[in-house]
Enzyme design. Structure first.
Site, PDB file in Angstrom:
ATOM      1  N   LYS A 180       1.049   4.149  -2.867  1.00 14.30           N
ATOM      2  CA  LYS A 180       0.619   5.501  -2.545  1.00 14.30           C
ATOM      3  C   LYS A 180       1.734   6.523  -2.732  1.00 14.30           C
ATOM      4  O   LYS A 180       1.461   7.705  -2.975  1.00 14.30           O
ATOM      5  CB  LYS A 180       0.091   5.542  -1.104  1.00 14.30           C
ATOM      6  CG  LYS A 180      -1.269   4.862  -0.947  1.00 14.30           C
ATOM      7  CD  LYS A 180      -2.292   5.409  -1.934  1.00 14.30           C
ATOM      8  CE  LYS A 180      -3.694   4.959  -1.651  1.00 14.30           C
ATOM      9  NZ  LYS A 180      -4.650   5.432  -2.685  1.00 14.30           N
ATOM     10  N   TYR A 233       0.835  -1.206   0.000  1.00 20.30           N
ATOM     11  CA  TYR A 233       0.000   0.000   0.000  1.00 20.30           C
ATOM     12  C   TYR A 233       0.871   1.258   0.000  1.00 20.30           C
ATOM     13  O   TYR A 233       0.632   2.211  -0.758  1.00 20.30           O
ATOM     14  CB  TYR A 233      -0.904  -0.038   1.230  1.00 20.30           C
ATOM     15  CG  TYR A 233      -1.887   1.092   1.364  1.00 20.30           C
ATOM     16  CD1 TYR A 233      -3.044   1.133   0.588  1.00 20.30           C
ATOM     17  CD2 TYR A 233      -1.683   2.112   2.295  1.00 20.30           C
ATOM     18  CE1 TYR A 233      -3.954   2.166   0.734  1.00 20.30           C
ATOM     19  CE2 TYR A 233      -2.589   3.134   2.443  1.00 20.30           C
ATOM     20  CZ  TYR A 233      -3.722   3.163   1.667  1.00 20.30           C
ATOM     21  OH  TYR A 233      -4.623   4.191   1.816  1.00 20.30           O
TER      22      TYR A 233
END
Length: 305
Positions: free
Chosen positions: A169, A165
């Site tokens: 991001k 993640y």
């Protein structure tokens, strides 16, 4: 100043629940026609269904707005293209894209399989790439566009168990930085939102009393400032629980070491100058770093002549 989106068309991905739902409802309340995109899957990306997106469309229409639902998987470009085509067929333009769709598959890096890493990258990073690519030429031809990437403190600062993640991001910020340069002359402005909100993504990570403070609406107030006509460009806006801040990337002025002294030992000797933040600056492009270093080198050559 009043922020409104009359006559504009917005696509919001992952808009069936949480932040995306909040963004879509508020855009519609302020006059935008909205494509409510949602695959309808679980938090980990499994499953699917149209009920959530259709509920958001119904809520918009009940308030007098216009919206359509589309279940495109943002990781699949052909499905994204179909979504954009339906928006163009119905309304003839796309002014706003909020790349919000995302999933979580948290594990420590030691325990994480590459499939879980790859899937999270596909949804967050390639999903943003696919949706942006599908609207990019439309926005160039219009001479107008507003795109919002959804980043995260997990990417900018790290968070245990979120290598996949966090990597995705942070990657969307690299995407943003270059799109800003390429879209500038077409008035395509690209910004990023770093939200903290109580949604399906965070519901089991925080106690109930904290989640009550982290309303999606607080984040949406920030999101809409990034996609209206007077939006900034290349800004990372952090928002949550009524707090708003910006994250910036700076580079120190640094120092110059002549060729004959370019060794690890000399780098360490100059560490204080290299890391001195007194004259740090925000660079406009990667080229600016090269210009700075070459400027120091040429200045050294001139000083020796």
């Amino acid at each position: 100043m009043t922020v409104n989106f009359e006559g504009q068309v917005a696509i919001v991905t992952g808009a069936g629940n949480g932040l995306g739902r909040s963004h879509a409802l508020e855009l519609a309340a302020r006059g935008a026609k909205v494509v409510v995109n949602d695959l309808g899957g679980a938090r980990d990306g499994s499953g699917g269904g149209s009920e959530a997106a259709l509920e958001v469309v119904a809520a918009i229409e009940a308030n007098g707005g216009e919206a359509i639902a589309h279940g495109a998987n943002v990781a699949k470009f052909d499905e994204v293209e179909d979504m954009v085509k339906q928006a163009m067929d119905k309304w003839g333009r796309v002014d706003i894209l909020i790349n919000n769709a995302g999933i979580l598959r948290d594990k420590s890096f030691s325990k994480m399989g590459l499939d879980d890493f790859r899937l999270v990258m596909d949804v967050h990073l390639m999903g943003s790439v696919n949706c942006t690519k599908a609207v990019w030429e439309i926005m160039k031809e219009q001479g107008y566009g507003r795109i919002v990437m959804t980043t995260s403190s997990s990417g900018m600062y790290g968070n245990f168990g979120q290598t996949n993640y966090g990597a995705a991001k942070m990657a969307v910020l690299g995407l943003m930085n270059t799109l800003v340069l390429e879209g500038f002359k077409y008035d395509i402005r690209v910004n990023a939102l770093a939200p903290t909100a109580g949604t399906r993504m965070t519901e089991d990570l925080m106690p109930p009393e904290v989640l009550e403070m982290l309303t999606p609406e607080a984040v949406t107030a920030g999101a809409l400032t990034l996609c209206h006509k007077e939006a900034p460009n290349r800004l990372i806006l952090c928002a949550g629980a009524g707090g708003y801040a910006s994250t910036r990337l700076f580079e120190t002025e640094g120092t110059f070491i002549p060729a004959e002294d370019q060794t690890p030992e000399k780098v360490l000797e100059n560490w204080a100058d290299i890391t001195n933040t007194a004259n740090q600056s925000e660079l406009e492009s990667g080229l600016k770093q090269s210009e700075k270093f070459l400027g120091k080198a040429f200045a050294h050559i001139q000083s020796q002549s």
